[in-house]
Motif scaffolding. Structure first.
Motif, PDB file in Angstrom:
ATOM      1  N   VAL A  94       0.839  -1.202   0.000  1.00  0.00           N
ATOM      2  CA  VAL A  94       0.000   0.000   0.000  1.00  0.00           C
ATOM      3  C   VAL A  94       0.876   1.255   0.000  1.00  0.00           C
ATOM      4  N   LEU A  97       2.035   1.656  -3.442  1.00  0.00           N
ATOM      5  CA  LEU A  97       0.939   2.133  -4.290  1.00  0.00           C
ATOM      6  C   LEU A  97       0.737   3.640  -4.124  1.00  0.00           C
ATOM      7  N   LYS A  98       0.815   4.107  -2.898  1.00  0.00           N
ATOM      8  CA  LYS A  98       0.642   5.544  -2.650  1.00  0.00           C
ATOM      9  C   LYS A  98       1.771   6.355  -3.283  1.00  0.00           C
ATOM     10  N   GLN A 101       1.113   6.392  -6.917  1.00  0.00           N
ATOM     11  CA  GLN A 101      -0.028   7.269  -7.168  1.00  0.00           C
ATOM     12  C   GLN A 101       0.396   8.739  -7.145  1.00  0.00           C
ATOM     13  N   TYR A 130      -4.937   2.718  -8.874  1.00  0.00           N
ATOM     14  CA  TYR A 130      -4.152   2.674  -7.631  1.00  0.00           C
ATOM     15  C   TYR A 130      -5.058   2.879  -6.421  1.00  0.00           C
ATOM     16  N   GLU A 131      -5.961   3.843  -6.532  1.00  0.00           N
ATOM     17  CA  GLU A 131      -6.866   4.147  -5.418  1.00  0.00           C
ATOM     18  C   GLU A 131      -7.777   2.959  -5.116  1.00  0.00           C
ATOM     19  N   ILE A 134      -5.732   0.511  -3.108  1.00  0.00           N
ATOM     20  CA  ILE A 134      -5.464   1.042  -1.769  1.00  0.00           C
ATOM     21  C   ILE A 134      -6.707   0.920  -0.889  1.00  0.00           C
ATOM     22  N   SER A 137      -7.576  -2.732   0.132  1.00  0.00           N
ATOM     23  CA  SER A 137      -6.477  -3.517   0.708  1.00  0.00           C
ATOM     24  C   SER A 137      -6.787  -4.050   2.101  1.00  0.00           C
ATOM     25  N   GLU A 141      -5.234   2.622   7.951  1.00  0.00           N
ATOM     26  CA  GLU A 141      -4.467   3.862   7.842  1.00  0.00           C
ATOM     27  C   GLU A 141      -4.445   4.551   9.201  1.00  0.00           C
ATOM     28  N   ASP A 190      -0.892   1.081   7.622  1.00  0.00           N
ATOM     29  CA  ASP A 190      -0.407   1.971   6.565  1.00  0.00           C
ATOM     30  C   ASP A 190       0.228   3.200   7.211  1.00  0.00           C
TER      31      ASP A 190
END
Length: 206
Positions: A94, A97-98, A101, A130-131, A134, A137, A141, A190
């Motif tokens: 993740v 991915l961020k 992104q 990507y979002e 995320i 997932s 967070e 995350d």
């Protein structure tokens, strides 16, 4: 008869020489061979397995945006596998991915400034992919406020354990290690490491 006995002794010498030239492997060698052939890589995290499966579906559907996004993710994870910090958990994926992104967001802004709406649209479509990963997932967070509370708790615990510098402050490295250790308070969450390090420095400096 003499010739027969001579032939028999000659055969025995050949067999003895063969046994000497080809000794049986030692128990240590056998164990090493067993470990070599039985060793296997750790399984990929669940989210990465899903992304790999989605690659085939995107190819069948000829979904260009999803294909580009997935290939970018897989390329980044492959590069990470060659470093000291390979992607082994969903939380790490993740974070990756961020990062990817954010790179697409920066690229879309540059394309917009250059009046390339076609390229902006491509980046926006990839950002949506990507979002999607995320959001689905399942990785928790952690807000900045929650991070500060967790860091303060770990610093207090280490202080009571005596893990201090000469001036009575907790060591930065000890705090980070405690926070990110397997089974630690931030495992599987995350967390931006740069943000975490900043908070730890602030808390340990007080």
């Amino acid at each position: 008869m003499a010739a027969l006995r001579h032939s028999s002794r000659f055969t025995e010498r050949l067999l003895a020489r063969a046994r000497f030239a080809s000794p049986s492997p030692s128990p240590l060698t056998q164990r090493c061979r067993a470990r070599f052939y039985s060793s296997s890589e750790s399984p990929a995290p669940p989210l990465l397995q899903k992304i790999k499966a989605d690659l085939k579906a995107a190819m069948r559907a000829k979904d260009a945006a999803r294909l580009t996004a997935i290939r970018s993710i897989l390329s980044a994870t492959l590069n990470a596998s060659k470093t000291a910090t390979p992607i082994t958990t969903d939380a790490q994926l993740v974070a990756l991915l961020k990062k990817t992104q954010r790179a697409s967001l920066d690229a879309s802004a540059e394309f917009a400034a250059a009046n390339r709406q076609d390229l902006v649209d491509k980046e926006v479509a990839q950002i949506a992919v990507y979002e999607e990963y995320i959001s689905s997932s399942g990785v928790e967070e952690v807000s900045e406020e929650q991070l500060r509370a967790v860091v303060s708790g770990v610093v207090t615990a280490l202080t009571s354990e005596g893990a201090l510098l000469a001036d009575g402050k907790a060591r930065f490295g000890d705090v980070m290690k405690k926070l990110l250790a397997p089974g630690g308070p931030l495992e599987g969450k995350d967390v931006e490491k740069a943000q975490l390090a900043k908070i730890v420095k602030e808390v340990t400096a007080n």
